[in-house]
Write an enzyme that holds these catalytic residues in place. Structure first.
Site: not given
Ligand code: BES
Ligand code: MN
Ligand code: ZN
Length: 519
Positions: A296, A366, A370
């Site tokens: 990020k 990233d 999930r």
């Protein structure tokens, strides 16, 4: 701040500060007739007309020497109560009571606060006969009064003039005669606030102080406190069981054993409910989300210490279940990992095999939430055949773009369950809004190499994440679970203060989950 009760003649009610919440154009004597006896001096106080009842307005009145109610704090709830829904009135009560307790603390009024029950029932427009709405008003007012005092102080040293103002010592509910249902409702409000506080403290804790092993220890302590069942699957267990997606997320941090991935399991099963199909709640517990190799940008990355807000909400839920004596079997799963780059981290393009047998191409490291959730969901269905299956996760930035940071995304194709979550959330100030689970979003997850990819394009990112999870829900041959996915990426962690919550973790979803388990 302790919650206590005074039941008796209003003339004998005592308080350092008696708090009276008022809508605009209401008078103290009308919302709380007992004030004629409890604080007769107030009703003729010269400044009374100065108070308008505007939202956030407060005005403090000092009684004469020797008055049992030494002071009265009028607290404004804003305009037009007749146009307000039940949920809005409850919200006004939470916010106003929380504002009032914080105001007292800030002004050095740390003695006994008090609030008349009659003023609370008036605020929700209830007549005395309607016990349920009075109880609800009391529960929400107490919960708000406590959460208004919440501060994130665990990592402050308290040295060098940094000592915070002390909390008020107690808050008494004032009534003419003891009402057991009011006392029970107040206890419920207190338990809700403590559950939210636990979740806030965890999600505010920095990642060097709260790693996956700490989440598990937190769960173990909670289980020991309440006599619940608890177990942990460590990285080796996850690997052996075949949770390739889960393990891939934690691989970059696994060199440090306390930071290695783990799945922590809590079970609450009251007597007589041991064998029923449970409600299973799965929380995303990424103790830090750097993005991994798909790193990020550095601005704001620190906020990703709160990427375990879903798992924190599950812990909050389990703090409340035994204390409320909820009559339902509930299983909680904390899917914990730290998403870090490193020599052993998974790479973009890696293919992992999930517990379901399906393979996934990790096109973006990233999109890790999930990946831990899909294996935890599969495990939950195999092991418990849940009646209701809920996952709660700070899953996508796209959900924040879609709904802002006040509202969470609700993905659920069971109309009755969806409606229940939406209305329970609304009543406790945790709004959820439905988003679609159309099969079309799955096309975005096409992969040349594996069965499908873990991420698609930016557009509709919250929905493609949800449709990814759906691939792992209700596999053929399994007993059908009613499933809801809650994307709390926006409201779980805030960069600005909001009513009853300083900037940082909010504990969002704790209260909705408690009420869902209780309903
Ligand atoms: N934890 C983030 C989502 C998030 C973003 C939570 C902002 C709270 C505030 C999640 O793991 C993530 O990084 N999602 C990506 C997915 C994308 C790579 C497909 C996102 O939303 O950008
Ligand atoms: Mn991420
Ligand atoms: Zn994340």
């Amino acid at each position: 701040m302790k919650i206590a009760f005074q039941a008796g003649l209003p003339a004998e009610w005592t308080a350092a500060v008696l708090i009276v919440p008022l809508f605009e154009n209401e008078t103290p004597g009308e919302v709380c007739p007992e004030l004629h006896d409890a604080a007769p001096w107030l009703l003729s106080a010269p400044g009374l007309a100065d108070f308008r009842g505007k939202k956030d307005e407060t005005l403090l009145f000092h009684g004469p020497a020797g008055a049992h109610a030494a002071r009265v704090l009028l607290a404004g709830m804003g305009d037009n109560p007749s146009a307000k829904t039940r949920a809005e009135r409850l919200d006004a009560l939470r916010v106003t009571l929380g504002g009032a307790t914080a105001w007292c603390r800030k002004h050095g009024l740390a003695g006994a606060l008090a609030v008349p029950v009659s003023a609370l029932s008036h605020a929700v427009g209830s007549n005395d006969k309607d016990d349920r709405s009075v109880s609800r008003a009391v529960r929400e007012a107490i919960c708000g009064a406590l959460l208004g005092l919440y501060r994130n102080t665990a990592f402050k040293s308290g040295t060098a003039g940094q000592s915070p103002d002390p909390d008020p010592e107690r808050l008494d509910l004032l009534m003419a005669a003891s009402l057991p249902e009011v006392e029970a409702a107040a206890r419920e409000g207190e338990i809700h606030a403590q559950a939210v506080t636990l979740a806030r403290n965890l999600a505010n804790a920095p990642a060097n102080r709260l790693a996956p092993a700490d989440m598990t220890e937190e769960a173990a302590r909670l289980a020991a406190r309440h006599g619940l069942r608890h177990e942990t699957l460590g990285m080796d267990d996850l690997q052996k069981l075949g949770m390739g997606a889960f393990v891939a997320v934690g691989a970059g941090a696994a060199g440090n054993p306390r930071h290695a991935p783990c799945l922590s399991i809590l079970e609450y099963a009251p007597a007589g409910h041991e064998n029923e199909a449970p409600l299973v709640v799965v929380g995303k517990g990424i103790t830090f989300d750097s993005g991994g190799i798909s790193l990020k940008p550095s601005a704001g990355m620190w906020e990703m210490k709160g990427d375990m807000g879903g798992a924190a909400a599950v812990l909050g839920l389990f703090e409340a279940l035994p204390r409320l004596g909820v009559q339902r079997r509930v299983v909680g799963l904390l899917a914990c990992a730290e998403n870090m780059p490193g020599a052993f981290a998974s790479r973009p393009g890696d293919v992992v095999k999930t517990l379901s047998g399906k393979t996934v191409e990790i096109v973006n490291t990233d999109a890790e939430g999930r990946l831990v959730l899909c294996d935890a969901l599969t495990y939950a269905q195999k092991r418990w055949s849940p009646d209701v299956l809920v996952d709660v996760a700070t899953l996508t930035g796209a959900c924040v773009v879609a709904l802002g940071d006040d509202v969470a995304g609700l993905f659920c194709e069971e109309p009755e369950l969806a409606a229940r979550i939406k209305s329970l959330g609304e009543a406790v100030g945790e709004p959820f809004w439905p988003l679609p689970l159309h099969e079309r979003y799955f096309e975005k997850l096409k992969s040349e190499t594996a069965d499908f990819a873990n991420a698609g394009s930016r557009e509709g990112g919250a929905c493609s994440a949800a449709i990814f999870l759906k691939q792992f829900v209700n596999p053929e041959g399994a007993a059908k679970a009613r499933w809801a996915h809650l994307d709390i990426a926006g409201p779980a962690f805030l960069t600005r203060k909001i009513p009853n919550c300083p900037a940082g973790a909010s504990g969002f979803a704790v209260r909705t989950l408690i009420d869902l388990a209780s309903a």
